[in-house]
Design a protein around this motif. Sequence first.
Motif, mmCIF file in Angstrom:
data_model
loop_
_atom_site.group_PDB
_atom_site.id
_atom_site.type_symbol
_atom_site.label_atom_id
_atom_site.label_comp_id
_atom_site.label_asym_id
_atom_site.label_seq_id
_atom_site.Cartn_x
_atom_site.Cartn_y
_atom_site.Cartn_z
ATOM 1 N N ALA A 1 0.918 -0.993 0.110
ATOM 2 C CA ALA A 1 0.063 -0.037 -0.134
ATOM 3 C C ALA A 1 0.969 1.300 0.022
ATOM 4 C CB ALA A 1 -0.912 0.015 1.255
ATOM 5 N N LEU A 2 1.908 1.237 0.708
ATOM 6 C CA LEU A 2 2.853 2.262 0.711
ATOM 7 C C LEU A 2 3.897 2.132 -0.203
ATOM 8 C CD1 LEU A 2 3.237 2.306 4.904
ATOM 9 C CD2 LEU A 2 1.585 3.753 3.342
ATOM 10 N N ARG A 3 3.893 1.372 -1.342
ATOM 11 C CA ARG A 3 4.946 1.341 -2.397
ATOM 12 C C ARG A 3 5.693 2.446 -2.691
ATOM 13 N NH1 ARG A 3 0.096 0.390 -4.087
ATOM 14 N NH2 ARG A 3 -0.601 1.056 -6.013
ATOM 15 N N PHE B 1 -2.638 7.250 10.867
ATOM 16 C CA PHE B 1 -2.519 8.146 10.028
ATOM 17 C C PHE B 1 -1.935 7.750 8.528
ATOM 18 C CE2 PHE B 1 1.124 8.254 12.649
ATOM 19 C CZ PHE B 1 2.256 8.178 11.693
ATOM 20 N N MET B 2 -2.420 6.574 8.501
ATOM 21 C CA MET B 2 -2.026 5.495 7.265
ATOM 22 C C MET B 2 -2.741 6.121 5.980
ATOM 23 S SD MET B 2 -3.822 3.710 9.264
ATOM 24 C CE MET B 2 -2.618 2.911 10.200
ATOM 25 N N ASP B 3 -4.007 6.317 6.018
ATOM 26 C CA ASP B 3 -4.848 6.812 4.823
ATOM 27 C C ASP B 3 -4.438 8.248 4.261
ATOM 28 O OD1 ASP B 3 -6.065 4.493 5.292
ATOM 29 O OD2 ASP B 3 -8.038 5.182 5.820
ATOM 30 N N ARG B 4 -4.048 8.971 5.413
ATOM 31 C CA ARG B 4 -3.508 10.242 4.906
ATOM 32 C C ARG B 4 -2.427 10.199 4.298
ATOM 33 N NH1 ARG B 4 -1.401 13.936 9.240
ATOM 34 N NH2 ARG B 4 0.351 12.457 8.487
ATOM 35 N N SER B 5 -1.460 9.459 4.807
ATOM 36 C CA SER B 5 -0.015 9.217 4.114
ATOM 37 C C SER B 5 -0.163 8.830 2.901
ATOM 38 C CB SER B 5 0.912 8.212 5.027
ATOM 39 O OG SER B 5 1.175 9.004 6.352
ATOM 40 N N VAL B 6 -0.917 7.717 2.661
ATOM 41 C CA VAL B 6 -1.185 7.456 1.290
ATOM 42 C C VAL B 6 -1.632 8.556 0.519
ATOM 43 C CG1 VAL B 6 -2.418 5.616 -0.210
ATOM 44 C CG2 VAL B 6 -1.530 4.895 2.010
ATOM 45 N N LYS C 1 -0.376 -5.354 6.180
ATOM 46 C CA LYS C 1 -1.112 -4.082 6.748
ATOM 47 C C LYS C 1 -0.312 -3.189 7.267
ATOM 48 C CE LYS C 1 -4.626 -2.302 8.976
ATOM 49 N NZ LYS C 1 -4.495 -1.089 8.546
ATOM 50 N N VAL C 2 -0.864 -1.863 7.156
ATOM 51 C CA VAL C 2 -0.103 -0.741 7.580
ATOM 52 C C VAL C 2 -0.415 -0.421 8.875
ATOM 53 C CG1 VAL C 2 0.422 1.750 7.194
ATOM 54 C CG2 VAL C 2 -0.185 0.199 5.273
ATOM 55 N N PHE C 3 0.574 -0.167 9.727
ATOM 56 C CA PHE C 3 0.285 0.344 11.073
ATOM 57 C C PHE C 3 0.828 1.625 11.568
ATOM 58 C CE2 PHE C 3 -0.044 -4.489 11.342
ATOM 59 C CZ PHE C 3 -1.298 -4.587 11.870
ATOM 60 N N LEU D 1 5.445 5.113 10.549
ATOM 61 C CA LEU D 1 4.232 4.041 9.552
ATOM 62 C C LEU D 1 4.949 2.989 9.017
ATOM 63 C CD1 LEU D 1 1.369 5.149 8.961
ATOM 64 C CD2 LEU D 1 2.011 5.937 6.980
ATOM 65 N N ILE D 2 4.486 2.114 9.373
ATOM 66 C CA ILE D 2 5.051 0.704 8.966
ATOM 67 C C ILE D 2 3.996 -0.166 8.183
ATOM 68 C CG2 ILE D 2 6.616 0.683 10.997
ATOM 69 C CD1 ILE D 2 4.747 -2.035 11.805
ATOM 70 N N GLU D 3 4.546 -1.022 7.290
ATOM 71 C CA GLU D 3 3.636 -1.878 6.477
ATOM 72 C C GLU D 3 4.425 -3.227 6.696
ATOM 73 O OE1 GLU D 3 2.571 -0.661 2.723
ATOM 74 O OE2 GLU D 3 1.701 -2.709 2.278
ATOM 75 N N VAL D 4 3.737 -4.202 7.360
ATOM 76 C CA VAL D 4 4.120 -5.602 7.466
ATOM 77 C C VAL D 4 3.218 -6.469 6.975
ATOM 78 C CG1 VAL D 4 5.542 -5.007 9.464
ATOM 79 C CG2 VAL D 4 3.284 -5.559 9.734
ATOM 80 N N PRO D 5 3.876 -7.755 6.637
ATOM 81 C CA PRO D 5 3.006 -8.812 6.142
ATOM 82 C C PRO D 5 2.101 -9.481 7.356
ATOM 83 C CG PRO D 5 5.208 -9.372 5.943
ATOM 84 C CD PRO D 5 5.285 -8.149 6.546
ATOM 85 N N MET D 6 1.163 -9.514 7.100
ATOM 86 C CA MET D 6 -0.017 -10.312 7.826
ATOM 87 C C MET D 6 0.801 -11.436 8.516
ATOM 88 S SD MET D 6 -3.023 -8.781 7.955
ATOM 89 C CE MET D 6 -4.199 -7.676 6.859
#
Lengths: 160, 597, 589
Positions: free
Chosen positions: B119-121, B203-208, B352-354, B365-370
Amino acid sequence: MAEIKLPENKLNQLKEICKSFDNKAGELINVLHKAQELFGYLPAEVQEVVAAELNTPVAHVFGVVSFYSFFTMTPRGRFPISICLGTACYVRGAEKVSDEFKRLLNLKLGETSADGKFSLTGLRCVGACGLAPVVLVGAKVYGRIAPENVKDIIKEYEEL
Amino acid sequence: MAKFNMHLLVCGGTGCRASQSEAIVESLNKRLAENGLENETKVVTTGCFGFCEKGPIVNVLPDNTFYVSVKPEDASDIVAEHVIKGRKVERLLFSDPETEESVSDSRHMGFYKKQIRIALRNCGFIDPENIEEYIARDGYLALANCLTEMTPQQVIEMMKKSGLRGRGGGGFPTGLKWELTAKVPSDVKYVICNADEGDPGAFMDRSVLEGDPHSVIEAMAINGYCIGSNHGLVYIRAEYPLAIQRLKTALDQAREYGLLGKNIFGSNFDFDIELRYGAGAFVCGEETALIHSMEGMRGEPTFKPPFPSECGYLGKPSNVNNVETYANVPVIINKGPEWFASIGTETSKGTKVFALAGKINNVGLIEVPMGTTLREVIFEIGGGIKDGKEFKAVQTGGPSGGCLTARHLDTPIDYDNLIEAGSMMGSGGMIVMDEDDCMVSIAQYYLEFTVEESCGKCSPCRIGNKRLYEILQKITKGEGTMDDLEKLKNLSQVIKDTSLCGLGQTSPNPILSTLDNFWDEYVEHVTEKKCRAGVCKSMMRYIIEPEPCVGCTACARACPVNAISGERKQAHTINQEICIKCGACMEKCKFNAIFIK
Amino acid sequence: MEQIKVTIDKKTLEVPKGTTILAAAKTIGIDIPTLCYFSLGDMKIENKPGGCRICVVEVEGRRNLAPACATECTPNMMVKTNSMRVLNARRTVLELILSDHPFDCLICAKSGNCELQDMAHRFGVREIPYHGEQSKYRVDTSPSIIRDVDKCIMCRRCEMMCNTVQTVGTLSAINRGFEAVVATAFEMNLEKSSCTYCGQCVAVCPTGALTEVDHTRQVISALADPKKTVIVQTAPAVRAALGEEFGLEAGSLVTGKMVAALRELGFDYIFDTDFAADLTIMEEGTELLSRLNKHLAGDKEVKLPILTSCCPAWVNFFEHNFPELKDIPSTARSPQQMFGAIAKTFYAEKLGISRENMVVVSIMPCLAKKYECQRDEFKTDGNPDVDFAISTRELANFIKQANIDFNALPDEDFDNPLGVSSGAAVIFGTTGGVIEAAVRTAYEIQTGKSLEKVDFDELRGMEGIREATIDVDGFPMRIGIAHGLGNARKLLEDVRDGKSQFHAIEIMACPGGCIGGGGQPLHHGDSSILMARQKAIYCEDAGKTIRKSHENPYIKELYEKFLGKPMSEKAHHLLHTHYFDKRTKITIE
């Protein structure tokens, strides 16, 4: 019979805003956003005009205004102070910062000082969690604030 | 056109902008111009890099040098040393807290090592205000493929196969949702993007949206194609001015490039997107409430069924997904559902972004595999607890979630495991707490939020949450009884069981999970009138121990209410009547003479 | 219709697809308690916000409890309405509602007729375990209605009535969360709002949040004052509903007992608003014919259709919402006001007393009448033509207070001359009645012929908007009828936009007309009660010897001795009125 008064240029601008959304009641929230930009807040008179222009009951307009925290019926201060009360800021001591602002300004959250200079609000997460706790004065962001910094922040604006 | 051989990527996310990243861009440009390098080195303002703790961040490409905590005045060194002489500016490099060695490539940092960015690619890699940079990274390729090579049903099948679930909280299978909306016959349908991120601490949606707005636009168009809609709406928080501005720019550019509008890719498919603004109501994250808000009404949820897929915006079938969910879509199309499904756990696919925050070293803001464990997230990516304190709990899922403890640390994170453990995924807030956090107060904090954000439509949520909050207040004031704990339990269960929407159905979770995991702490508050974390002010007194006190007067000067008296070089005392228990004196005392009783 | 099999409390039954759990349960005698849910099924009025959560039930396979009122049955659904889990949840929710409700049941106007109180009784609530802050709002008193928002439980019934049914839009849910209540814009007084005082909010409020202003005390004082001659008039719809307050079946006509009770209470003269209704027909009917004939003669100045004006809430409604049409309604005053004007002139003269020493009390099914009688244009030197309007409910309470065993009273007759009326006047109490009464008279005056059949079935019914064409000796007279202000708005917008052509339109603000008025005994959502009242009204009409207003001998005498003829100058002065533009004015500062 109720009668309300507004200055002519503002009234016309407000009517223009409504017109730009085709006077549709479904656009009420967009209209209110623009109206609040224009007036700084949404006094009863403004809501009456919006209701009349969008052909919707003023009770409905007020129902909407009073529902959303972004809309306010009191003018904000010249220097609106917003304290982030998001969780990240909370666990890093935002409450103490908020208490200190309240104490020094003698205001509660949501209030504006008598001279119209400062208003104090809480807000939820500005997304600068790395800087927690965060305080905004207008658009300026102050990060990593401790209660003892509060004095200095207020001082910055007191003389302005 | 100038061919740049070096790029300076500067984070332009809200957090870094708050730390003057715009001034850094300005200084860098100025220095480059002074050295006549403006046609060789390009400064790019990107979206969030995620490592907010160390912001503002400047990443130098092609050599991937990651400068942290950069200040505007560092621009001259970066240009003079790195750009001109090719020498890294050592002092601006990240220093590994364990080895104390500098790490210049972000891929080798603990913070980034375990992350997989889907998502944050593009966040932190492209200029979100330049559509060409998005296109250069396979942007709009997925849309082109869908429109020209695939039928809507084929796209839906791909989505179903990928196993993607809604990232906004509920975790409903995305492909299924699309299919349901596609199946309802209607002349008009709507594609809705929920960008009214309301979770305090996420604040992940805002960051995207700030860092990669086109990924959302592209996905919404794909959804429009699938369900048979030509009309997209983004419901976005009015408090996100930067995201709004970038989204508007992106929409304009997409139209200019013919990626929105009539006959996209010559496929006879028309699609466009307009913005609707939220006005500060957390409950509008609930899809029926969101739709009412978009219709100009109070954001009150309504009973489902009918679901929005049947009867949504203006009574028409509508597909509602949140930003992060959409951001995954183009990648799934491009790389295939099998690839996506290979990441994650049995029931939760992908990443999932956390938003990692609280008492942790690496806020960001991090994105890790489920399936990544809480331990990996907190101790490896997050770098452990701040100031060497003891880990106490992690709160996931925001106000709807719960507090998990050390015994959950090895739980692989996915939708079902979190629910099993008494919390939930929510939108991905993750707040870490240490020994200084009082769990009763934390529950009270969340309930205060819920009370403020309840729409008031149904009685259990409107009145019940207020009563829960009042009982917690009573307990933190030292006036609670064991009977109050029983009331908390029953009331929480009933509110969950009877509330109209997701807000009320989850609002007692912070209480239930803390009752479950920190029962002793509640009992201490009630029976011993003791708050072990020293947070509940009513239960504590600040005392100056005469022995170690040297009478330096530092505490008296720090006290905001003049509660401390004493002669110079004599032991001081605190007047308990006046003391507001702010703790300023204790922080100032260098002699450990002040303690809490 | 597709049938669905469901099991409720171990009883299996088949219901049509789309049936709610609440409705399905009812068919097998399971009475699931409800609070916010409200339905006048036959009139297509329904309130189903699913907000109170009292009606929750357990549905197998669902994580949470489901509201029975809003959940539709699905095939093979298994429902439990009385499990421990359900009963505990329901009780807790009720306790929560009570924890934010004033504990003044003993002195609350709604006591004994309050759905929340009934619920607490049904659940045997003996203590409220949850305590805390309670909502605090200001009590707002208007000429007709009192709002005590602290008692609001957010059932939204009043909001639904005010907005969806009546399209008045005075009430809305305001604020959020714990502070949320239904109130006016800016919490302004009703008097400053666009409220029509139709009282439909009061008629559906389950608690004491919305009640009528009680004028019984003033009436008692007047009765006790030896200097005052106290005259009472009773509206037609009252006699068809008053009995309900004394345990009689809905639709029981209690005209005779009502008269007897009023006499017992000490009123000096017991008259009938129906007399004034006949007078209204004379004035309004004449006005209709005059406008119609001018129109037929090609007069472009004359405006049609003519709209009835006997409903005060309707008058308030068009003054606020359609001021541009204010010259279309008939100028005839309402029967209440015509009665007052005649009583304080003609009859006061006859008795030889001054108007100041005469007190006119009206018994009305309506709350807007309280406001109407206070309007300045219905006062002479500050003295109102009608002093007090009390509702059917207030009268019932008054009778109870006075130790009168209503059901044991003999039937008595109204006094003469202002107590004599035709059947045409009685049907004023139901939708379609005024226009039927007008047609009976207009037909005979216009054609000079005698009607063979006085019942106009084409004008009767409960449909919200009805249209009919009456053959007036070859001339097709187009009649429109609307009851409920929302229906009135629709009809009026069509007229304004030229979509429909009518010669005359009858409008009643309340669903069903006056029988469903805001001052009537509470029907608690049982529409069969309204049907029964309507039937009673038509029954009284059928039983009358005089069926047409112009045949009322005392009306004839009133014109001969006092008024001259319909629309004479004197009639104009006493029996007609004018209207105001009450739309909010926006002006430049």
